[in-house]
Design a protein around this motif. Structure first.
Motif, PDB file in Angstrom:
ATOM      1  N   LEU A  93       0.740  -0.930   0.201  1.00  0.00           N
ATOM      2  CA  LEU A  93      -0.132  -0.075  -0.061  1.00  0.00           C
ATOM      3  C   LEU A  93       0.825   1.176   0.021  1.00  0.00           C
ATOM      4  CD1 LEU A  93      -2.946  -0.986   2.561  1.00  0.00           C
ATOM      5  CD2 LEU A  93      -3.077  -0.856  -0.054  1.00  0.00           C
ATOM      6  N   SER A  94       0.570   2.221  -0.800  1.00  0.00           N
ATOM      7  CA  SER A  94       1.345   3.623  -0.810  1.00  0.00           C
ATOM      8  C   SER A  94       0.600   4.663  -0.584  1.00  0.00           C
ATOM      9  CB  SER A  94       1.956   3.295  -2.091  1.00  0.00           C
ATOM     10  OG  SER A  94       2.836   4.669  -2.401  1.00  0.00           O
ATOM     11  N   GLY A 102     -16.126  11.872  -0.544  1.00  0.00           N
ATOM     12  CA  GLY A 102     -15.910  10.776   0.388  1.00  0.00           C
ATOM     13  C   GLY A 102     -15.610   9.365  -0.394  1.00  0.00           C
ATOM     14  N   THR A 103     -15.318   9.414  -1.546  1.00  0.00           N
ATOM     15  CA  THR A 103     -14.636   8.549  -2.432  1.00  0.00           C
ATOM     16  C   THR A 103     -13.090   8.738  -2.294  1.00  0.00           C
ATOM     17  OG1 THR A 103     -16.214   9.011  -4.227  1.00  0.00           O
ATOM     18  CG2 THR A 103     -14.340   7.553  -4.667  1.00  0.00           C
ATOM     19  N   THR A 104     -12.665   7.294  -1.944  1.00  0.00           N
ATOM     20  CA  THR A 104     -11.399   7.281  -1.291  1.00  0.00           C
ATOM     21  C   THR A 104     -10.630   6.490  -2.654  1.00  0.00           C
ATOM     22  OG1 THR A 104     -12.088   6.968   0.949  1.00  0.00           O
ATOM     23  CG2 THR A 104      -9.660   6.442   0.119  1.00  0.00           C
ATOM     24  N   TYR A 105      -9.405   6.982  -3.007  1.00  0.00           N
ATOM     25  CA  TYR A 105      -8.412   6.420  -3.683  1.00  0.00           C
ATOM     26  C   TYR A 105      -7.011   5.882  -3.114  1.00  0.00           C
ATOM     27  CZ  TYR A 105     -11.476   9.128  -6.825  1.00  0.00           C
ATOM     28  OH  TYR A 105     -12.596   9.618  -7.563  1.00  0.00           O
ATOM     29  N   ILE A 106      -6.948   4.483  -3.477  1.00  0.00           N
ATOM     30  CA  ILE A 106      -5.894   3.933  -2.720  1.00  0.00           C
ATOM     31  C   ILE A 106      -4.730   3.239  -3.819  1.00  0.00           C
ATOM     32  CG2 ILE A 106      -5.324   2.025  -1.221  1.00  0.00           C
ATOM     33  CD1 ILE A 106      -7.604   2.255   0.226  1.00  0.00           C
ATOM     34  N   MET A 329      -2.958   5.645   6.419  1.00  0.00           N
ATOM     35  CA  MET A 329      -2.723   4.345   5.785  1.00  0.00           C
ATOM     36  C   MET A 329      -1.565   3.738   6.618  1.00  0.00           C
ATOM     37  SD  MET A 329      -1.007   3.608   1.980  1.00  0.00           S
ATOM     38  CE  MET A 329      -2.734   3.847   1.342  1.00  0.00           C
ATOM     39  N   ASP A 330      -1.905   2.543   7.453  1.00  0.00           N
ATOM     40  CA  ASP A 330      -0.933   1.846   8.064  1.00  0.00           C
ATOM     41  C   ASP A 330      -0.516   0.615   7.339  1.00  0.00           C
ATOM     42  OD1 ASP A 330       0.395   0.490  10.319  1.00  0.00           O
ATOM     43  OD2 ASP A 330      -1.140   0.719  11.553  1.00  0.00           O
ATOM     44  N   ASN A 334      -1.259  -3.158   7.139  1.00  0.00           N
ATOM     45  CA  ASN A 334      -1.790  -3.792   5.860  1.00  0.00           C
ATOM     46  C   ASN A 334      -3.304  -3.234   5.496  1.00  0.00           C
ATOM     47  OD1 ASN A 334      -1.489  -4.609   3.040  1.00  0.00           O
ATOM     48  ND2 ASN A 334      -2.464  -6.582   3.702  1.00  0.00           N
ATOM     49  N   CYS A 335      -3.570  -2.352   6.156  1.00  0.00           N
ATOM     50  CA  CYS A 335      -5.044  -1.640   5.931  1.00  0.00           C
ATOM     51  C   CYS A 335      -4.840  -0.029   6.051  1.00  0.00           C
ATOM     52  CB  CYS A 335      -5.966  -2.112   7.057  1.00  0.00           C
ATOM     53  SG  CYS A 335      -5.514  -1.731   8.726  1.00  0.00           S
ATOM     54  N   ILE A 336      -6.206   0.516   5.989  1.00  0.00           N
ATOM     55  CA  ILE A 336      -6.682   1.814   6.296  1.00  0.00           C
ATOM     56  C   ILE A 336      -7.342   2.265   7.318  1.00  0.00           C
ATOM     57  CG2 ILE A 336      -7.363   3.999   5.295  1.00  0.00           C
ATOM     58  CD1 ILE A 336      -5.398   2.664   3.529  1.00  0.00           C
ATOM     59  N   LYS A 337      -6.926   3.005   8.452  1.00  0.00           N
ATOM     60  CA  LYS A 337      -7.660   2.959   9.875  1.00  0.00           C
ATOM     61  C   LYS A 337      -8.293   4.530   9.496  1.00  0.00           C
ATOM     62  CE  LYS A 337      -4.580  -0.033  11.984  1.00  0.00           C
ATOM     63  NZ  LYS A 337      -3.276  -0.442  13.203  1.00  0.00           N
ATOM     64  N   VAL A 338      -9.523   4.394   9.747  1.00  0.00           N
ATOM     65  CA  VAL A 338     -10.344   5.674   9.624  1.00  0.00           C
ATOM     66  C   VAL A 338     -10.739   6.283  11.030  1.00  0.00           C
ATOM     67  CG1 VAL A 338     -12.265   6.723   8.743  1.00  0.00           C
ATOM     68  CG2 VAL A 338     -11.121   4.857   7.458  1.00  0.00           C
ATOM     69  N   PHE A 339     -10.205   7.569  11.373  1.00  0.00           N
ATOM     70  CA  PHE A 339     -10.535   7.842  12.741  1.00  0.00           C
ATOM     71  C   PHE A 339     -11.509   9.254  12.664  1.00  0.00           C
ATOM     72  CE2 PHE A 339      -6.531   6.175  13.101  1.00  0.00           C
ATOM     73  CZ  PHE A 339      -6.494   5.313  14.084  1.00  0.00           C
ATOM     74  N   LYS A 340     -12.347   9.466  13.697  1.00  0.00           N
ATOM     75  CA  LYS A 340     -13.146  10.531  13.858  1.00  0.00           C
ATOM     76  C   LYS A 340     -12.358  11.571  14.742  1.00  0.00           C
ATOM     77  CE  LYS A 340     -17.155  12.738  13.846  1.00  0.00           C
ATOM     78  NZ  LYS A 340     -17.747  13.362  12.510  1.00  0.00           N
TER      79      LYS A 340
END
Length: 361
Positions: A93-94, A102-106, A329-330, A334-340
Motif C-alpha cells: 500500500l502506498s 467521500g470517495t477514497t483512492y488507494i 494508511m498503516d 496492511n490496511c487503512i484506519k479511519v478515525f473521527k
C-alpha cells in the motif's frame, strides 16, 4: 456522549471556571472603565503592571484556545478499518486520497493498481497501472495519488520519473495512462486551489507546480527549491501549500509560493519522521509521524493536539475528508484506519458509515 460521573464532574468544573472568569472580567471592566474614561491620571499603575497584565491576558487567551481545541477534537476514536483490496496476504500500500464526496483512492504497488472505494469502503473500480509500449503493455509502479480539477486520477511514477494521468476517454476501451513531463524522482502529489498539480521531487529537493491543458501538456511551470527529501504534499483552503521532509520538518508556503514558516518552529514541536499530511477546511494541518507512530493536528490557533497516539504500526500516508474523518494508511497493519477527529458542532449526528469497531482505549 459519556455520561459517567467523572466526566460530568469535569464538565461542571470547567463550566464553573469559565463562568467565574467571565464574571470577574466583567466586574473589573465595569469598575475600571469609568475611572479610565474620566480620571486625569493613572494612579499608581506602572509600565510593569501593564506588561504583567498583558502577558497574563495573553496566556489566559492561549489557555482558553487550547481548551476549546481539546473540547472540539477527539483522540484515538477509530471508526472502522478498510482492508487492503488486494487481500490479507498482499502488501505494498502506498498513497491515499479522499475526494470531496467521500470517495477514497488507494494506491497498491503489489498489483499495481489504483483502487476507487465508496464511502462504505467497498471497491467500485480498479485502475490497472500499465503503460502502452507499442503492442505491449508494461506495468509501472505508482507512488502517490490525487485527483485533477476535472476529476481525473493522477499518480507519481518514481521509476519512470514522471506523472501519469488516467484518461478514460482514450482510444483504448479500458482507458489509458498519459505521461506528463519528466521529473527526477517524483514522490508526493496533490492539487492546489487553482487546479495546478503539486509534485515533490525527492532527490531533487524541490516541488514542481504546473497546470495541465486539455491535451495533457504542462503549462505555467513553477518550482520551489531548497527542500531536504520532500515526501508528501498537500494544499490548504487558503491557497497555501504544506510539504513534509524526510527525518526533518514540515514547511508551509503561501499562495505566492514563499516560505511562511515551519511547523516545528511555529509550534515548538519536534518531529521524528514526518510523512503523510493533509489540511481540512478549518485550516487545521494533520501530519503522520512515521517514527513516533502518531498523528498530530496543528490547529490554526493554539497548541498541537495528538489525535492518534496508539494502534498504529507503520503509518505513512494520510488524507482527511470534509466530514471530520482522517484516513491513516498503516502499511504495518496492511490496511487503512479511519478515525473521527472532529466532533459535530450541533447536537445532531453526521452519517459517516456504519462500523462495529470500538475506539482504542
Amino acid at each position: 456522549m459519556d455520561h459517567s460521573l467523572e466526566t460530568s464532574k469535569r464538565k461542571e468544573k470547567l463550566l464553573q471556571t469559565m463562568h467565574k472568569l467571565q464574571v470577574k472580567s466583567g466586574s473589573a471592566l465595569q469598575q475600571t472603565s469609568p475611572l479610565l474614561n474620566c480620571h486625569t491620571g493613572m494612579g499608581m499603575v506602572t509600565v510593569q503592571h501593564m506588561n504583567h497584565l498583558s502577558q497574563t491576558v495573553s496566556q489566559v487567551c492561549r489557555d482558553l484556545k487550547n481548551i476549546e481545541n481539546l473540547v472540539r477534537f477527539r483522540q484515538n476514536w477509530l471508526k472502522y478499518k478498510i482492508a487492503n483490496p488486494e487481500g490479507d496476504h498482499s502488501d505494498g500500500l502506498s498513497g491515499i486520497h479522499c475526494g470531496l464526496d467521500g470517495t477514497t483512492y488507494i494506491v497498491s504497488v503489489s498489483s499495481p493498481r489504483v483502487h476507487v472505494l465508496n464511502r462504505s469502503g467497498q471497491v467500485v473500480r480498479s485502475l490497472h497501472c500499465v503503460q502502452n509500449q507499442g503492442r505491449r503493455k508494461e506495468p509501472f509502479l505508482p507512488e502517490d495519488v490525487t485527483l485533477t480539477r476535472t476529476g481525473l486520477v493522477a499518480v507519481t511514477d518514481i521509476v519512470g520519473g514522471t506523472v501519469r494521468i488516467f484518461n478514460p476517454h482514450s482510444r483504448f476501451s479500458e482507458g489509458e495512462w498519459i505521461e506528463i513531463g519528466k521529473i527526477n524522482c517524483p514522490k508526493g502529489i496533490g492539487v492546489d486551489r487553482s487546479g495546478k498539480l503539486l509534485v515533490t521531487d525527492y532527490t531533487g529537493g524541490s516541488v514542481h507546480i504546473f497546470a495541465v491543458d486539455h491535451t495533457f501538456r504542462q503549462q505555467h511551470i513553477q518550482t520551489i527549491a531548497g527542500l531536504r527529501g520532500p515526501r508528501y504534499i498537500s494544499s490548504m483552503y487558503d491557497g497555501g501549500i504544506i510539504v513534509s521532509e524526510e527525518c526533518g520538518d514540515v514547511k508551509v508556503y503561501g499562495s505566492n509560493l514563499k516560505l511562511m514558516y515551519s511547523l516545528s518552529n511555529k509550534y515548538c514541536h519536534q518531529f521524528g519522521n514526518p510523512a503523510g499530511l493533509c489540511a481540512d477546511k478549518e485550516g487545521n494541518i494533520m501530519v503522520v509521524d512515521e517514527q513516533k507512530r502518531n498523528v498530530i493536528l496543528f490547529p490554526k490557533f493554539g497548541s498541537p493536539v495528538c489525535i492518534v497516539s496508539v494502534g498504529l504500526k507503520k503509518p505513512t500516508s494520510l488524507a482527511c475528508s470534509s466530514y471530520g474523518l482522517v484516513f491513516v494508511m498503516d502499511t504495518g497493519d496492511n490496511c487503512i484506519k479511519v478515525f473521527k477527529y472532529r466532533v459535530n458542532t450541533g447536537c445532531g449526528s453526521t452519517k459517516t458509515g456504519q462500523s462495529n469497531h470500538k475506539p482504542y482505549t
